[in-house]
Design an enzyme around this catalytic site. Structure first.
Site, PDB file in Angstrom:
ATOM      1  N   LYS A  47       4.653 -36.522  85.345  1.00  0.00           N
ATOM      2  CA  LYS A  47       4.954 -36.259  83.943  1.00  0.00           C
ATOM      3  C   LYS A  47       3.645 -35.959  83.196  1.00  0.00           C
ATOM      4  O   LYS A  47       2.658 -36.673  83.388  1.00  0.00           O
ATOM      5  CB  LYS A  47       5.631 -37.504  83.343  1.00  0.00           C
ATOM      6  N   LYS A 105      -1.350 -37.839  78.422  1.00  0.00           N
ATOM      7  CA  LYS A 105      -2.780 -38.054  78.206  1.00  0.00           C
ATOM      8  C   LYS A 105      -3.322 -39.087  79.177  1.00  0.00           C
ATOM      9  O   LYS A 105      -4.438 -38.981  79.662  1.00  0.00           O
ATOM     10  CB  LYS A 105      -3.010 -38.577  76.774  1.00  0.00           C
ATOM     11  N   LYS A 120       1.775 -55.090  79.487  1.00  0.00           N
ATOM     12  CA  LYS A 120       0.343 -55.380  79.519  1.00  0.00           C
ATOM     13  C   LYS A 120       0.105 -56.801  80.034  1.00  0.00           C
ATOM     14  O   LYS A 120      -0.756 -57.033  80.889  1.00  0.00           O
ATOM     15  CB  LYS A 120      -0.249 -55.203  78.113  1.00  0.00           C
TER      16      LYS A 120
HETATM   17  P1  ADP Z   1       1.185 -39.343  76.103  1.00  0.00           P
HETATM   18  O1  ADP Z   1       2.082 -39.770  77.255  1.00  0.00           O
HETATM   19  O2  ADP Z   1       0.445 -38.109  76.427  1.00  0.00           O
HETATM   20  O3  ADP Z   1       0.295 -40.463  75.603  1.00  0.00           O
HETATM   21  P2  ADP Z   1       2.727 -39.919  73.762  1.00  0.00           P
HETATM   22  O4  ADP Z   1       3.245 -41.181  74.372  1.00  0.00           O
HETATM   23  O5  ADP Z   1       1.751 -40.005  72.621  1.00  0.00           O
HETATM   24  O6  ADP Z   1       2.146 -38.973  74.919  1.00  0.00           O
HETATM   25  O7  ADP Z   1       3.999 -39.055  73.320  1.00  0.00           O
HETATM   26  C1  ADP Z   1       4.280 -38.505  72.038  1.00  0.00           C
HETATM   27  C2  ADP Z   1       5.673 -37.884  72.119  1.00  0.00           C
HETATM   28  O8  ADP Z   1       5.696 -36.817  73.099  1.00  0.00           O
HETATM   29  C3  ADP Z   1       6.745 -38.878  72.583  1.00  0.00           C
HETATM   30  O9  ADP Z   1       7.970 -38.608  71.902  1.00  0.00           O
HETATM   31  C4  ADP Z   1       6.876 -38.587  74.047  1.00  0.00           C
HETATM   32  O10 ADP Z   1       8.120 -38.993  74.572  1.00  0.00           O
HETATM   33  C5  ADP Z   1       6.702 -37.068  74.091  1.00  0.00           C
HETATM   34  N1  ADP Z   1       6.193 -36.644  75.421  1.00  0.00           N
HETATM   35  C6  ADP Z   1       4.992 -36.987  75.951  1.00  0.00           C
HETATM   36  N2  ADP Z   1       4.834 -36.439  77.177  1.00  0.00           N
HETATM   37  C7  ADP Z   1       5.973 -35.746  77.445  1.00  0.00           C
HETATM   38  C8  ADP Z   1       6.423 -34.960  78.565  1.00  0.00           C
HETATM   39  N3  ADP Z   1       5.652 -34.786  79.626  1.00  0.00           N
HETATM   40  N4  ADP Z   1       7.649 -34.388  78.492  1.00  0.00           N
HETATM   41  C9  ADP Z   1       8.431 -34.570  77.398  1.00  0.00           C
HETATM   42  N5  ADP Z   1       8.070 -35.285  76.310  1.00  0.00           N
HETATM   43  C10 ADP Z   1       6.861 -35.879  76.319  1.00  0.00           C
END
Ligand code: ADP
Ligand code: TRP
Length: 323
Positions: A190, A193, A111
């Site tokens: 990937k 959110k 950041k």
């Molecule tokens: P986002 O990227 O949607 O904000 P988070 O960072 O809150 O998701 O991720 C919560 C959990 O889900 C973490 O352990 C993250 O590594 C896993 N995760 C998120 N997106 C993926 C993906 N596309 N493939 C595999 N695991 C994922």
């Protein structure tokens, strides 16, 4: 083995969250001696600064986990902020955490590198995470690779507290979740959110079907044979279809002569079948939010009993109690 992990309520859970994390947490409830899973709403407050949204995501997150198979008779499910002992422990840990350790943490460093301003909450985020882990004497912490740095920070913090004040905390180990197959989003990046490319686990069928129909595909001619191992639709299909269906579809790819519309329809059908049961359970929980709140309250009570004992141990060790 005492397992613990937290998941942030920053929006509806998507397929990436489920296959990359939640499914694996839930499997651990059957092999651990004790397991603790919580909705990390204090961490989420760093990004979700909207009262109604944070509350909604927290309750929905708990309902989602329960509908996906988290069993409150096997695992302790609770909301992070329902255990105030953790915030108190966080302060004790903070007093002995070198600034340099936190300055090296990627979430903060990135950041700053982008020239953005960071809040103290983001800077000290790993210390709260350390308190989350140490408060329950957790020895195994399943996390995605991106969180491993925070587990190392936790180990550093615990180690220096133990060194200074005597053995107080159990030294936790990170267990990297299998995220070898990154779940792709509707744009091929990937699924996340932050990229606005998600398929939410609990979208109703029509909405999910629509999102699947909008997945970006290439414009190669229909008759061309295609490689089933390098294709977003196939990657998603493998998650929700049966082995026989995947074999059949792979054959079709290799032969060519099909339109992506056919694959999308098959994917939407398989997804509908795959999520049908959790969706029905989810609807039952949604109809009884009070029951979910009771499960969370019972979980918090169990979690607090443990955290209270660990906090007392730490307070005695450093001299803020027991003098
Ligand atoms: P986002 O990227 O949607 O904000 P988070 O960072 O809150 O998701 O991720 C919560 C959990 O889900 C973490 O352990 C993250 O590594 C896993 N995760 C998120 N997106 C993926 C993906 N596309 N493939 C595999 N695991 C994922
Ligand atoms: N920071 C974690 C994430 O974003 C969530 C989390 C908070 C956590 N406290 C934790 C994970 C303690 C493991 C242990 O995914």
């Amino acid at each position: 083995m005492r397992v613990l992990s937290g998941i942030q309520p920053t929006g509806p859970f998507h397929w990436g969250n489920y296959f990359g994390a939640i499914r694996q947490y839930i499997e651990l409830q059957d092999v651990a001696t004790e397991s603790y899973f919580f909705i990390a709403n204090l961490h989420a407050l760093n990004t979700v600064r909207d009262k109604a949204k944070l509350g909604e995501y927290t309750l929905n997150g708990a309902m989602d986990l329960l509908a996906l198979g988290l069993n409150p008779e096997k695992a302790v499910l609770f909301v992070q902020s329902d255990v105030p002992e953790v915030s108190e422990l966080c302060w004790l840990l903070m007093t002995g955490t070198p600034m340099g350790l936190l300055e090296r943490c990627v979430s903060y460093k990135d950041k700053i590198a982008k020239g953005l301003k960071a809040d103290a909450g983001l800077f000290t985020y790993p210390v709260l995470q350390a308190a989350d882990i140490l408060a329950y004497d957790a020895d195994v912490v399943p996390v995605g690779e991106d969180q491993l740095q925070h587990i190392e920070v936790c180990r550093d913090i615990a180690g220096s507290f133990n060194h200074h004040f005597g053995e107080t905390f159990v030294m936790p180990k990170g267990k990297v979740l299998d995220q070898s197959a990154k779940v792709p989003g509707t744009d091929g990046e990937k699924m996340s959110k932050s990229y606005n490319n998600t398929l939410a686990v609990f979208d109703e069928e029509k909405k999910q079907r629509k999102s699947i129909m909008r997945i970006q595909t290439d414009s190669r001619p229909m008759e061309d044979p295609k490689d089933p191992s390098a294709d977003i639709l196939m990657d998603l299909y493998k998650l929700v279809a049966t082995e026989a269906e995947v074999a059949e579809m792979s054959e079709l790819y290799r032969k060519g002569g099909f339109g992506y519309g056919t694959v999308k329809t098959a994917l939407a059908d398989a997804a509908q079948r795959y999520w049908e049961e959790p969706r029905a359970r989810r609807a039952e929980f949604a109809a009884k939010p009070e029951m979910v709140r009771e499960i969370l309250a019972a979980g918090a009570e169990k979690a607090r009993a443990k955290a209270r004992a660990v906090l007392k141990r730490a307070q005695d060790a450093c001299g803020v109690k027991g003098w």
